[in-house]
Design an enzyme around this catalytic site. Structure first.
Site, PDB file in Angstrom:
ATOM      1  N   THR A 175       4.345 -22.893  27.053  1.00 13.08           N
ATOM      2  CA  THR A 175       4.055 -24.311  27.647  1.00 13.08           C
ATOM      3  C   THR A 175       2.571 -24.102  28.044  1.00 13.08           C
ATOM      4  OG1 THR A 175       6.242 -24.630  28.245  1.00 13.08           O
ATOM      5  CG2 THR A 175       4.596 -25.855  29.319  1.00 13.08           C
ATOM      6  N   LYS A 234       7.150 -31.700  25.576  1.00 11.39           N
ATOM      7  CA  LYS A 234       7.423 -30.975  26.490  1.00 11.39           C
ATOM      8  C   LYS A 234       6.877 -31.290  28.166  1.00 11.39           C
ATOM      9  CE  LYS A 234       9.076 -27.369  28.987  1.00 11.39           C
ATOM     10  NZ  LYS A 234       8.691 -25.972  28.561  1.00 11.39           N
ATOM     11  N   LYS A 277       2.985 -25.070  37.616  1.00 12.86           N
ATOM     12  CA  LYS A 277       2.300 -25.108  36.586  1.00 12.86           C
ATOM     13  C   LYS A 277       2.290 -26.044  35.346  1.00 12.86           C
ATOM     14  CE  LYS A 277       2.918 -22.699  33.142  1.00 12.86           C
ATOM     15  NZ  LYS A 277       3.248 -22.842  31.700  1.00 12.86           N
TER      16      LYS A 277
END
Length: 294
Positions: free
Chosen positions: A96, A171, A239
């Site tokens: 990701t 995502k 993050k």
């Protein structure tokens, strides 16, 4: 197929194992060599000392590392993946990362006649171990079609979302939705306990209706037990949310709840919960309530 897998963390380790068990010829690389050796002892296959060596004979190279910088470090440079990949092979990134890094790597790969797909995953460590991940893919449709069946070795749902970067942006939507759901579940459980209700009974009845969610089904018991050692860590969620909020600043999306939940996770970090899983938002509520009482 001859494949390479770069990055044997809590996700990559079982994902690479599913590829090997499915009959593919898997070569692995991990920054900590002992983990790669342990993987080979468990699954077979082979390990090498650099990403370039792992990629040198592969038709498909899979990557699952930590963040933008980690991706650049294993892909670029004299010992990076692209230094070893043959022409017309496919690089699939399951990390990701930001969409602009995916676009950057795709552009560099294309100059070497290497195809690139950004393919972040959802489902966490449990999904990886069970081979039941959801994979969101960006890149050329014909390249996706070429390797879709390989990805299904560790996935239950795989979908092409558009050009390079579309997988990462999908995502981001996933993480936006999860952030709100987990906060809502944490507040619901906290309210149930404060009201003197039996939280298990509450969940049993409301999970039969519109409040039902994966988070409720799979996390409420551990949350009520104060057990936050499952799944995705707060550090990694922050993050991901930083990537989401940065993208929102660029595309003009307004994400007030996501920004607020990000700050709640920052508070979890401050109380020592960096490695707790994302359901630890309940712990923050309980600590805050106790402070008010005191």
């Amino acid at each position: 197929m001859k494949v390479a897998f770069i990055g044997l963390g809590v996700m990559g380790y079982p994902m690479a194992g599913h590829l090997q068990k499915a009959g593919h010829q898997v070569c692995v690389y991990n920054r900590t060599a002992d983990k790669a050796i342990a993987w080979c002892d468990r699954y077979g296959g082979k390990s090498v000392n650099t990403p370039a060596l792992a990629a040198s004979h592969a038709e498909v190279v899979f990557v699952c590392v930590g963040n933008d910088d980690d991706l650049r470090s294993v892909v670029l440079g004299q010992e990076g993946i692209l230094a070893g990949m043959p022409a017309n092979s496919v690089l699939v990134d399951h990390t990701t990362v930001s969409a602009h890094v995916s676009e950057e790597v795709a552009e560099i790969a294309a100059k070497q006649q290497v195809h690139f797909l950004d393919a972040p995953v959802s489902g966490g460590q449990q999904g990886a171990e069970r081979g039941a991940l959801t994979v969101m893919v960006g890149g050329e449709a014909d390249i996706f079609n070429r390797i879709e069946s390989v990805i299904y070795c560790y996935a239950r749902a795989v979908r092409h979302m558009g050009p390079v970067g579309a997988g990462q942006k999908t995502k981001m939507v996933n993480q936006i939705c999860i952030a709100g759901l987990v906060q809502g579940l944490a507040e619901g459980l906290h309210f149930a306990k404060a009201s003197g209700l039996d939280p298990e009974a509450v969940v049993d009845v409301i999970s039969k209706g519109a409040a039902q969610s994966w988070q409720m089904d799979n996390r409420h018991k551990s949350m009520l037990a104060g057990d936050y050692n499952h799944g995705f860590a707060v550090d990694w969620m922050r993050k991901d949310l930083s990537i989401v909020l940065d993208e929102a600043r660029q595309n003009g999306a307004h994400l007030p709840v996501t920004a607020l939940v990000d700050q709640f996770y920052a508070a979890v970090q401050q109380i020592g919960g960096s490695r707790w899983d994302t359901s630890s938002l309940l712990a923050l509520l309980e600590i805050s309530a106790q402070v008010k009482k005191d």
